[in-house]
Design a protein around this motif. Sequence first.
Motif, PDB file in Angstrom:
ATOM      1  N   GLU A 229     -15.295   4.173  -8.857  1.00  0.00           N
ATOM      2  CA  GLU A 229     -14.734   2.816  -8.926  1.00  0.00           C
ATOM      3  C   GLU A 229     -13.543   2.617  -8.002  1.00  0.00           C
ATOM      4  OE1 GLU A 229     -14.760   4.896 -11.670  1.00  0.00           O
ATOM      5  OE2 GLU A 229     -16.867   4.352 -11.936  1.00  0.00           O
ATOM      6  N   ASP A 230     -13.003   3.704  -7.464  1.00  0.00           N
ATOM      7  CA  ASP A 230     -11.846   3.560  -6.586  1.00  0.00           C
ATOM      8  C   ASP A 230     -12.216   2.658  -5.413  1.00  0.00           C
ATOM      9  OD1 ASP A 230     -10.675   5.259  -8.318  1.00  0.00           O
ATOM     10  OD2 ASP A 230     -10.609   6.996  -6.969  1.00  0.00           O
ATOM     11  N   PHE A 231     -11.245   1.847  -5.004  1.00  0.00           N
ATOM     12  CA  PHE A 231     -11.563   0.897  -3.936  1.00  0.00           C
ATOM     13  C   PHE A 231     -10.546   0.997  -2.808  1.00  0.00           C
ATOM     14  CE2 PHE A 231      -9.191  -1.113  -7.332  1.00  0.00           C
ATOM     15  CZ  PHE A 231      -8.142  -1.720  -6.677  1.00  0.00           C
ATOM     16  N   ALA A 232     -10.951   0.559  -1.631  1.00  0.00           N
ATOM     17  CA  ALA A 232     -10.138   0.736  -0.430  1.00  0.00           C
ATOM     18  C   ALA A 232      -8.977  -0.247  -0.371  1.00  0.00           C
ATOM     19  CB  ALA A 232     -11.007   0.573   0.806  1.00  0.00           C
ATOM     20  N   LEU A 233      -7.808   0.282  -0.103  1.00  0.00           N
ATOM     21  CA  LEU A 233      -6.631  -0.557   0.146  1.00  0.00           C
ATOM     22  C   LEU A 233      -6.441  -0.717   1.657  1.00  0.00           C
ATOM     23  CD1 LEU A 233      -4.111   1.028  -2.384  1.00  0.00           C
ATOM     24  CD2 LEU A 233      -5.463  -1.042  -2.693  1.00  0.00           C
TER      25      LEU A 233
ATOM     26  N   ASP B 299     -19.210   7.044  -2.417  1.00  0.00           N
ATOM     27  CA  ASP B 299     -18.592   7.717  -1.280  1.00  0.00           C
ATOM     28  C   ASP B 299     -17.997   9.028  -1.787  1.00  0.00           C
ATOM     29  OD1 ASP B 299     -16.914   8.633   0.694  1.00  0.00           O
ATOM     30  OD2 ASP B 299     -16.350   6.614   1.357  1.00  0.00           O
ATOM     31  N   GLU B 300     -18.458  10.128  -1.240  1.00  0.00           N
ATOM     32  CA  GLU B 300     -18.055  11.449  -1.752  1.00  0.00           C
ATOM     33  C   GLU B 300     -16.560  11.698  -1.641  1.00  0.00           C
ATOM     34  OE1 GLU B 300     -19.881  13.600  -3.393  1.00  0.00           O
ATOM     35  OE2 GLU B 300     -21.577  12.209  -3.238  1.00  0.00           O
ATOM     36  N   ARG B 301     -15.933  10.992  -0.750  1.00  0.00           N
ATOM     37  CA  ARG B 301     -14.512  11.260  -0.543  1.00  0.00           C
ATOM     38  C   ARG B 301     -13.646  10.617  -1.608  1.00  0.00           C
ATOM     39  NH1 ARG B 301     -13.160   8.946   4.948  1.00  0.00           N
ATOM     40  NH2 ARG B 301     -14.060   7.171   3.848  1.00  0.00           N
TER      41      ARG B 301
ATOM     42  N   ALA C 181      -2.331   5.578  -5.437  1.00  0.00           N
ATOM     43  CA  ALA C 181      -3.319   5.551  -4.361  1.00  0.00           C
ATOM     44  C   ALA C 181      -3.254   6.864  -3.597  1.00  0.00           C
ATOM     45  CB  ALA C 181      -3.030   4.376  -3.430  1.00  0.00           C
ATOM     46  N   TYR C 182      -4.364   7.207  -2.938  1.00  0.00           N
ATOM     47  CA  TYR C 182      -4.423   8.442  -2.164  1.00  0.00           C
ATOM     48  C   TYR C 182      -5.054   8.184  -0.806  1.00  0.00           C
ATOM     49  CZ  TYR C 182      -9.126   8.359  -4.196  1.00  0.00           C
ATOM     50  OH  TYR C 182     -10.378   7.980  -4.608  1.00  0.00           O
ATOM     51  N   VAL C 183      -4.703   9.083   0.123  1.00  0.00           N
ATOM     52  CA  VAL C 183      -5.138   8.905   1.505  1.00  0.00           C
ATOM     53  C   VAL C 183      -6.230   9.918   1.835  1.00  0.00           C
ATOM     54  CG1 VAL C 183      -4.359   8.852   3.919  1.00  0.00           C
ATOM     55  CG2 VAL C 183      -2.764   8.243   2.070  1.00  0.00           C
ATOM     56  N   VAL C 184      -7.320   9.457   2.451  1.00  0.00           N
ATOM     57  CA  VAL C 184      -8.378  10.344   2.916  1.00  0.00           C
ATOM     58  C   VAL C 184      -8.781   9.934   4.333  1.00  0.00           C
ATOM     59  CG1 VAL C 184     -10.665  11.278   2.450  1.00  0.00           C
ATOM     60  CG2 VAL C 184      -9.298  10.399   0.562  1.00  0.00           C
ATOM     61  N   ASP C 185      -8.549  10.774   5.302  1.00  0.00           N
ATOM     62  CA  ASP C 185      -8.985  10.512   6.685  1.00  0.00           C
ATOM     63  C   ASP C 185      -8.575   9.133   7.187  1.00  0.00           C
ATOM     64  OD1 ASP C 185     -10.339  12.911   6.342  1.00  0.00           O
ATOM     65  OD2 ASP C 185     -12.235  11.918   5.798  1.00  0.00           O
ATOM     66  N   GLY C 186      -7.363   8.722   6.915  1.00  0.00           N
ATOM     67  CA  GLY C 186      -6.924   7.420   7.421  1.00  0.00           C
ATOM     68  C   GLY C 186      -7.309   6.247   6.543  1.00  0.00           C
ATOM     69  N   ASP C 187      -8.120   6.491   5.522  1.00  0.00           N
ATOM     70  CA  ASP C 187      -8.405   5.453   4.528  1.00  0.00           C
ATOM     71  C   ASP C 187      -7.433   5.637   3.370  1.00  0.00           C
ATOM     72  OD1 ASP C 187     -10.593   4.541   5.917  1.00  0.00           O
ATOM     73  OD2 ASP C 187     -12.070   5.612   4.697  1.00  0.00           O
ATOM     74  N   VAL C 188      -7.145   4.525   2.693  1.00  0.00           N
ATOM     75  CA  VAL C 188      -6.323   4.626   1.474  1.00  0.00           C
ATOM     76  C   VAL C 188      -7.115   4.017   0.333  1.00  0.00           C
ATOM     77  CG1 VAL C 188      -4.126   4.080   0.374  1.00  0.00           C
ATOM     78  CG2 VAL C 188      -4.227   4.397   2.853  1.00  0.00           C
TER      79      VAL C 188
ATOM     80  N   VAL D  91       0.840  -1.207   0.000  1.00  0.00           N
ATOM     81  CA  VAL D  91       0.000   0.000   0.000  1.00  0.00           C
ATOM     82  C   VAL D  91       0.870   1.250   0.000  1.00  0.00           C
ATOM     83  CG1 VAL D  91      -1.781   1.277   1.254  1.00  0.00           C
ATOM     84  CG2 VAL D  91      -1.859  -1.216   1.193  1.00  0.00           C
ATOM     85  N   GLN D  92       1.914   1.181   0.811  1.00  0.00           N
ATOM     86  CA  GLN D  92       2.810   2.324   0.926  1.00  0.00           C
ATOM     87  C   GLN D  92       3.412   2.693  -0.435  1.00  0.00           C
ATOM     88  OE1 GLN D  92       5.412   1.319   4.166  1.00  0.00           O
ATOM     89  NE2 GLN D  92       5.717   3.467   4.719  1.00  0.00           N
ATOM     90  N   ARG D  93       3.857   1.682  -1.135  1.00  0.00           N
ATOM     91  CA  ARG D  93       4.480   1.958  -2.433  1.00  0.00           C
ATOM     92  C   ARG D  93       3.448   2.486  -3.437  1.00  0.00           C
ATOM     93  NH1 ARG D  93       8.663  -2.274  -4.659  1.00  0.00           N
ATOM     94  NH2 ARG D  93       7.767  -2.613  -6.708  1.00  0.00           N
ATOM     95  N   LEU D  94       2.240   2.007  -3.355  1.00  0.00           N
ATOM     96  CA  LEU D  94       1.200   2.500  -4.266  1.00  0.00           C
ATOM     97  C   LEU D  94       0.890   3.969  -3.992  1.00  0.00           C
ATOM     98  CD1 LEU D  94      -1.184  -0.603  -4.379  1.00  0.00           C
ATOM     99  CD2 LEU D  94       0.268   0.260  -6.225  1.00  0.00           C
ATOM    100  N   VAL D  95       0.925   4.356  -2.714  1.00  0.00           N
ATOM    101  CA  VAL D  95       0.699   5.762  -2.365  1.00  0.00           C
ATOM    102  C   VAL D  95       1.860   6.600  -2.878  1.00  0.00           C
ATOM    103  CG1 VAL D  95       0.510   7.419  -0.461  1.00  0.00           C
ATOM    104  CG2 VAL D  95      -0.704   5.218  -0.334  1.00  0.00           C
ATOM    105  N   LYS D  96       3.065   6.108  -2.608  1.00  0.00           N
ATOM    106  CA  LYS D  96       4.268   6.840  -2.993  1.00  0.00           C
ATOM    107  C   LYS D  96       4.332   7.046  -4.506  1.00  0.00           C
ATOM    108  CE  LYS D  96       9.037   5.524  -3.085  1.00  0.00           C
ATOM    109  NZ  LYS D  96       9.054   4.452  -3.926  1.00  0.00           N
ATOM    110  N   ASP D  97       3.923   6.014  -5.251  1.00  0.00           N
ATOM    111  CA  ASP D  97       4.012   6.094  -6.707  1.00  0.00           C
ATOM    112  C   ASP D  97       2.813   6.794  -7.343  1.00  0.00           C
ATOM    113  OD1 ASP D  97       6.394   4.813  -6.503  1.00  0.00           O
ATOM    114  OD2 ASP D  97       5.658   2.849  -7.144  1.00  0.00           O
ATOM    115  N   GLY D  98       1.887   7.263  -6.517  1.00  0.00           N
ATOM    116  CA  GLY D  98       0.766   8.041  -7.048  1.00  0.00           C
ATOM    117  C   GLY D  98      -0.407   7.219  -7.551  1.00  0.00           C
TER     118      GLY D  98
END
Length: 474
Positions: free
Chosen positions: A179-183, A172-174, A135-142, A126-133
């Motif tokens: 189609e984005d899904f939770a990691l 989910d408005e956030r 994935a994104y973080v919203v209020d503790g969700d990724v 998950v970390q690498r997906l966030v770092k590479d753009g």
Amino acid sequence: MAELVIYNTLTRTEEPFIPREPGKVAMYACGLTPQAPAHVGHMRGVVVMDIVQRWFEQLGYTVNFVQNFTDIDDKIIRRANEEGISTTEVAEKYSKMYVEDAEALGVRLPRFVKVTENMDAIIEVVQRLVKDGYAYVVDGDVYFEVNKFPEYGKLSGRSVEEMQAGARIEVDERKRNPEDFALWKAAKPNEPAWDSPWGKGRPGWHIECSALSLKYLGAAFDIHAGGMDLIFPHHENEIAQSEAYLHCQQPFARYWLHWGPVRLRQEKMSKSTGVVVPIRELRQQYEPAVIRYFLLTVHYRTPLEFSYERLDEAKSALERIRTAYQRGQAFLREHRGTSADPVVAEPYVQQFRASMNHDFNTAQALATVFETVHEINTRLNTPEIAALPKTPAETAGLLDALQWMMETVLGVPLHQPATAHSETLEQLMQHVIAWRQELRSRKLYDLADRIRDDLKAMGILLEDSPQGTTWRIA
RNA sequence: GGCGCCGUACCCAAGUGGCCAAGGGGAGGGUCUGCAAAACCCUUAUUCGUGGGUUCGAUUCCCACCGGCGCCUCCA
């Protein structure tokens, strides 16, 4: 080894199987969330994968087969609250049951891996997906951003636009895209949680399979399998996040294998609808070998309609195979010391191999099993053939072939499980048979028949033949 | 609405561009047997949902229609 052909969901065609590494097969199957007793649908997947593993071994491969347990998720938490025990206890309880059921069906167990024991690996992905753009973080969700992965939809054959058009889910408005899904999901109060760079939480459902399969099998592993209902969104999401993680340099998995659903009264057997037959209950009513045989009578991708009529048919069919095998063995006991001659059996073995090589076609392979049975029966049934000097050796060869097909490859035992008192019972039965024979020789047939009828009512069958009387348990 | 799968005898179910369309269950007839069981032999689809098309030839490829199912939401 190159003659095996597998249907690949990714390309929707049958493809020759070429391993990542010569002589080795790395495969992964999505396991279950252990929160309820397993049903027949689960067992179909288990048996299918066991057959796949066994066949690869027959072809000379060393198989590394990994399967996960999703031992933490919403449903486990709910279950734990209902039963008043911890999530770990819930997962352990139902995992144990699942393993017992699988073993009862003659399955050689895969290497099981648990989500809760691999949090580091999951967080790392998950970390690498966030770092590479990706994935994104919203209020503790990724969340995974689907638009960042252009090939999204390649497994299930749908485009993001189509999915948006047919979307029925509440958005989910956030999320940036529907189609984005939770990691990663932020923990709610009183839920089990693990530390992460985004705060306390737990993994989303899809990411665990990616992280676990990559951890234990590496990139571009050979076979990723699961039920057809997992193609979308689960496997589609796995591909997106895994190939993004691999920087799109390598495929995630190379062959995607999906087995068909088990249905009950024209509806998919599913925990969520309650339309299920727990395997536990079924095992009370049918010998596991019969259940396993039933599951193999249809090609693995074809939907299978569950019914007790089908199981009874399976029982009769299996009995035919077993009877031939036992008759053959009895015949060979009269000809001790004969070595098997495989020549007569060879065409059957070849035909059987061809069926298995064609996308594990067990339904077709069983036809060959019955042809072999027929060949054995004909030999034993025709006195002129049975008397030929070469017949014992040829029969031994046919029996070896039959045993290989049924037990080694299909995993269906040719002997019924031994009864607890078999030694005593055997002695008793020999006496009963002798007494009854005495009655028969005095032509007291009503008494002899009454004995046979009474035993039949108890489930013990007596069969008279010119060679004597045999007994077996129905 | 979108993506995909399926429709083969009484039931289940393989399969192939052209050899008798596997096999199992069930049913009927026969052989063997005191009877029964098992086994063996014979019979149970001139036809593969319907209608077109491609082809020398299609159950098999293409199109349409009818019927059933899966996924699009957690699901094995």
